[in-house]
Design an enzyme around this catalytic site. Structure first.
Site, short mmCIF file in Angstrom:
data_model
loop_
_atom_site.label_atom_id
_atom_site.label_comp_id
_atom_site.label_asym_id
_atom_site.label_seq_id
_atom_site.Cartn_x
_atom_site.Cartn_y
_atom_site.Cartn_z
CE LYS A 116 23.49 36.06 44.97
NZ LYS A 116 23.89 36.46 46.32
C1 E4P Z 1 23.26 39.57 47.37
O1 E4P Z 1 22.67 38.90 46.57
C2 E4P Z 1 24.63 40.08 47.13
O2 E4P Z 1 25.54 39.03 47.10
C3 E4P Z 1 24.96 41.08 48.19
O3 E4P Z 1 23.89 42.00 48.29
C4 E4P Z 1 26.28 41.82 47.96
O4 E4P Z 1 26.40 42.83 48.92
P1 E4P Z 1 27.78 43.62 49.20
O5 E4P Z 1 28.13 44.40 47.99
O6 E4P Z 1 27.47 44.50 50.37
O7 E4P Z 1 28.79 42.56 49.50
#
Ligand code: E4P
Length: 215
Positions: free
Chosen positions: A83
């Site tokens: 990622k």
């Molecule tokens: C997943 O890939 C993201 O990092 C995550 O969904 C972010 O979520 P949030 O905005 O609730 O922190």
């Protein structure tokens, strides 16, 4: 249509993975920090549970992200998705890793322009953050829809992974708008099972069954 869990809580992942419905897991530094554990111990445990697609976030300068991404993909093999942030360096690393057939997830996507660039860099997934867009009074689901439309028009292979999901409505509307994958917190996944009319219907059927059994 794939469902990922957005958590680093391995007990919760184990419980829900047993349903056979979960296709993958996304983590980020905030979720890992919340777990209080070493990131690689968390990834290893998720892999041991049997999850076949685990997003592992890397950070730092270009070289650090590349080295770390490559190291993680060699250590964890096919289950790893690296990622990367939606930055200039992040996209260069995305391009290098995708040439090496490493799965990538470009995160922190907030616009169609960013999704276009990430696709051009060869990203496997792009993660538009629905909830955080909504927080800024921008319709996150419309951004998901537009990215899906552009990808579909131009036959782009990059998949749309709808993230930052805070409700069942946002999860299912993401699919409705064309998302390939939705990553959701475990409590949202739990709520997808429920409907008041299912509960009421079940109550009536169970009462009727006990009447039948009295015959
Ligand atoms: C997943 O890939 C993201 O990092 C995550 O969904 C972010 O979520 P949030 O905005 O609730 O922190």
């Amino acid at each position: 249509m794939k469902i990922f869990l957005d958590t680093a809580d391995t007990d919760v992942i184990r419980k829900h993975f047993a349903t056979g419905i979960i296709d993958g897991v996304t983590t980020n530094p905030t979720l890992i920090r919340k777990s209080g554990r070493d990131p690689e111990d968390v990834y290893q445990e998720i892999k041991d549970i049997g999850v076949k697609d685990i997003s592992m976030e890397v950070s730092g300068c270009l070289d650090m992200m590349y080295d770390e991404g490559l190291r993680l993909s060699e250590k964890f093999g096919d289950v790893s998705t690296i990622k990367l942030p939606m930055t200039r360096d992040g996209l260069i690393v995305t391009r290098h890793l995708s040439k090496k057939l490493v799965r990538t997830n470009v995160t922190l996507i907030f616009s169609i322009a960013q999704a276009v660039l990430a696709a051009k860099a060869g990203a496997t997934y792009v993660s538009p953050f629905v909830g955080r867009l909504d927080d800024q009074q921008v319709a996150g689901l419309e951004v998901v829809r537009s990215i899906c439309d552009v990808y579909s028009t131009h036959r782009v292979r990059t998949q749309v992974l709808s993230a930052s999901i805070r409700s069942v409505q946002r999860a299912v509307k993401s699919f409705h708008n064309g998302a390939d994958i939705v990553t959701m917190p475990p409590d949202v996944f739990e709520k997808m099972y429920d409907h008041i009319l299912t509960d009421k219907g079940l109550e009536i059927f169970e009462a009727d069954i006990s009447e039948i059994n009295k015959l």
